[in-house]
Design a protein around this motif. Structure first.
Motif, PDB file in Angstrom:
ATOM      1  N   ARG A   1       0.808  -1.224   0.000  1.00 33.93           N
ATOM      2  CA  ARG A   1       0.000   0.000   0.000  1.00 33.93           C
ATOM      3  C   ARG A   1       0.840   1.273   0.000  1.00 33.93           C
ATOM      4  NH1 ARG A   1      -5.117   1.238   3.967  1.00 33.93           N
ATOM      5  NH2 ARG A   1      -5.865   2.985   2.751  1.00 33.93           N
ATOM      6  N   TYR A   2       1.898   1.305   0.826  1.00 36.62           N
ATOM      7  CA  TYR A   2       2.674   2.531   0.996  1.00 36.62           C
ATOM      8  C   TYR A   2       4.075   2.480   0.403  1.00 36.62           C
ATOM      9  CZ  TYR A   2      -1.046   3.517   4.314  1.00 36.62           C
ATOM     10  OH  TYR A   2      -2.261   3.720   4.892  1.00 36.62           O
ATOM     11  N   GLY A   3       4.544   1.284   0.038  1.00 34.39           N
ATOM     12  CA  GLY A   3       5.856   1.171  -0.565  1.00 34.39           C
ATOM     13  C   GLY A   3       6.996   0.946   0.417  1.00 34.39           C
ATOM     14  N   TYR A   4       6.677   0.803   1.696  1.00 30.12           N
ATOM     15  CA  TYR A   4       7.707   0.537   2.696  1.00 30.12           C
ATOM     16  C   TYR A   4       7.111  -0.301   3.822  1.00 30.12           C
ATOM     17  CZ  TYR A   4       5.375   4.600   4.737  1.00 30.12           C
ATOM     18  OH  TYR A   4       4.442   5.478   5.206  1.00 30.12           O
ATOM     19  N   THR A   5       7.981  -0.963   4.572  1.00 30.81           N
ATOM     20  CA  THR A   5       7.506  -1.798   5.664  1.00 30.81           C
ATOM     21  C   THR A   5       7.253  -0.961   6.912  1.00 30.81           C
ATOM     22  OG1 THR A   5       9.768  -2.298   6.335  1.00 30.81           O
ATOM     23  CG2 THR A   5       8.711  -3.853   4.827  1.00 30.81           C
ATOM     24  N   PRO A   6       6.346  -1.408   7.772  1.00 25.85           N
ATOM     25  CA  PRO A   6       6.052  -0.666   8.993  1.00 25.85           C
ATOM     26  C   PRO A   6       7.165  -0.839  10.034  1.00 25.85           C
ATOM     27  CG  PRO A   6       4.748  -2.662   8.915  1.00 25.85           C
ATOM     28  CD  PRO A   6       5.482  -2.575   7.610  1.00 25.85           C
ATOM     29  N   THR A   7       7.235   0.095  10.974  1.00 29.68           N
ATOM     30  CA  THR A   7       8.173  -0.024  12.083  1.00 29.68           C
ATOM     31  C   THR A   7       7.603  -0.997  13.113  1.00 29.68           C
ATOM     32  OG1 THR A   7       7.152   1.774  13.321  1.00 29.68           O
ATOM     33  CG2 THR A   7       8.947   2.377  11.795  1.00 29.68           C
ATOM     34  N   VAL A   8       8.434  -1.400  14.049  1.00 27.41           N
ATOM     35  CA  VAL A   8       7.984  -2.285  15.123  1.00 27.41           C
ATOM     36  C   VAL A   8       6.867  -1.616  15.913  1.00 27.41           C
ATOM     37  CG1 VAL A   8       8.676  -3.414  17.278  1.00 27.41           C
ATOM     38  CG2 VAL A   8      10.172  -3.524  15.284  1.00 27.41           C
ATOM     39  N   ARG A   9       7.004  -0.334  16.157  1.00 29.47           N
ATOM     40  CA  ARG A   9       5.974   0.402  16.896  1.00 29.47           C
ATOM     41  C   ARG A   9       4.643   0.386  16.133  1.00 29.47           C
ATOM     42  NH1 ARG A   9       6.967   6.346  19.127  1.00 29.47           N
ATOM     43  NH2 ARG A   9       6.013   5.843  21.093  1.00 29.47           N
ATOM     44  N   GLU A  10       4.689   0.613  14.830  1.00 29.65           N
ATOM     45  CA  GLU A  10       3.463   0.581  14.021  1.00 29.65           C
ATOM     46  C   GLU A  10       2.836  -0.810  14.032  1.00 29.65           C
ATOM     47  OE1 GLU A  10       4.713   4.071  10.817  1.00 29.65           O
ATOM     48  OE2 GLU A  10       5.188   1.974  10.364  1.00 29.65           O
TER      49      GLU A  10
ATOM     50  N   LYS B   1      16.442  -9.213   8.010  1.00 27.06           N
ATOM     51  CA  LYS B   1      16.540  -7.940   8.714  1.00 27.06           C
ATOM     52  C   LYS B   1      17.787  -7.217   8.272  1.00 27.06           C
ATOM     53  CE  LYS B   1      14.529  -8.851  13.255  1.00 27.06           C
ATOM     54  NZ  LYS B   1      14.851  -8.905  14.685  1.00 27.06           N
ATOM     55  N   MET B   2      17.691  -5.898   8.198  1.00 32.76           N
ATOM     56  CA  MET B   2      18.850  -5.056   7.915  1.00 32.76           C
ATOM     57  C   MET B   2      19.178  -4.300   9.197  1.00 32.76           C
ATOM     58  SD  MET B   2      17.875  -3.556   4.137  1.00 32.76           S
ATOM     59  CE  MET B   2      18.842  -2.126   4.440  1.00 32.76           C
ATOM     60  N   ALA B   3      20.357  -4.517   9.743  1.00 29.24           N
ATOM     61  CA  ALA B   3      20.746  -3.862  10.992  1.00 29.24           C
ATOM     62  C   ALA B   3      20.814  -2.351  10.812  1.00 29.24           C
ATOM     63  CB  ALA B   3      22.102  -4.398  11.443  1.00 29.24           C
ATOM     64  N   GLY B   4      20.382  -1.641  11.847  1.00 28.38           N
ATOM     65  CA  GLY B   4      20.490  -0.189  11.843  1.00 28.38           C
ATOM     66  C   GLY B   4      19.397   0.551  11.106  1.00 28.38           C
ATOM     67  N   SER B   5      18.356  -0.128  10.685  1.00 27.61           N
ATOM     68  CA  SER B   5      17.285   0.513   9.934  1.00 27.61           C
ATOM     69  C   SER B   5      15.949   0.219  10.622  1.00 27.61           C
ATOM     70  CB  SER B   5      17.254  -0.004   8.492  1.00 27.61           C
ATOM     71  OG  SER B   5      16.134   0.514   7.819  1.00 27.61           O
ATOM     72  N   SER B   6      15.169   1.258  10.899  1.00 27.98           N
ATOM     73  CA  SER B   6      13.882   1.043  11.571  1.00 27.98           C
ATOM     74  C   SER B   6      12.859   0.350  10.665  1.00 27.98           C
ATOM     75  CB  SER B   6      13.311   2.381  12.055  1.00 27.98           C
ATOM     76  OG  SER B   6      13.009   3.220  10.969  1.00 27.98           O
ATOM     77  N   ARG B   7      13.073   0.428   9.375  1.00 31.10           N
ATOM     78  CA  ARG B   7      12.178  -0.248   8.420  1.00 31.10           C
ATOM     79  C   ARG B   7      12.927  -1.300   7.608  1.00 31.10           C
ATOM     80  NH1 ARG B   7       7.377   2.669   8.208  1.00 31.10           N
ATOM     81  NH2 ARG B   7       7.554   4.775   9.022  1.00 31.10           N
TER      82      ARG B   7
END
Length: 70
Positions: free
Chosen positions: A23-32, A59-65
């Protein structure tokens, strides 16, 4: 999507992540994810670790998304 044996909660998490990415083109954060699924951030982290361990995501280290479904 690849066919790996996931728990019900992992499958639900995967669906939520995939829908937002499409939908938005990026993955959600853990908080979302925590807010959308009504789970704590530590529960989301455990589910995400499970997806990685089963080969369903990376997972990519150091990235919130920095979470990518395979």
């Amino acid at each position: 999507m690849i066919n790996v044996p996931l728990t019900k909660a992992q499958a639900e998490l995967r669906i939520v992540i995939d829908r937002q990415r499409r939908r938005y083109g990026y993955t959600p954060t853990v908080r979302e994810l925590s807010q959308k699924m009504g789970k704590s951030k530590s529960q989301i982290h455990r589910l995400m670790d499970g997806l990685v361990a089963r080969g369903a995501a990376t997972k990519m280290a150091g990235s919130s998304r920095g979470f990518q479904l395979l």
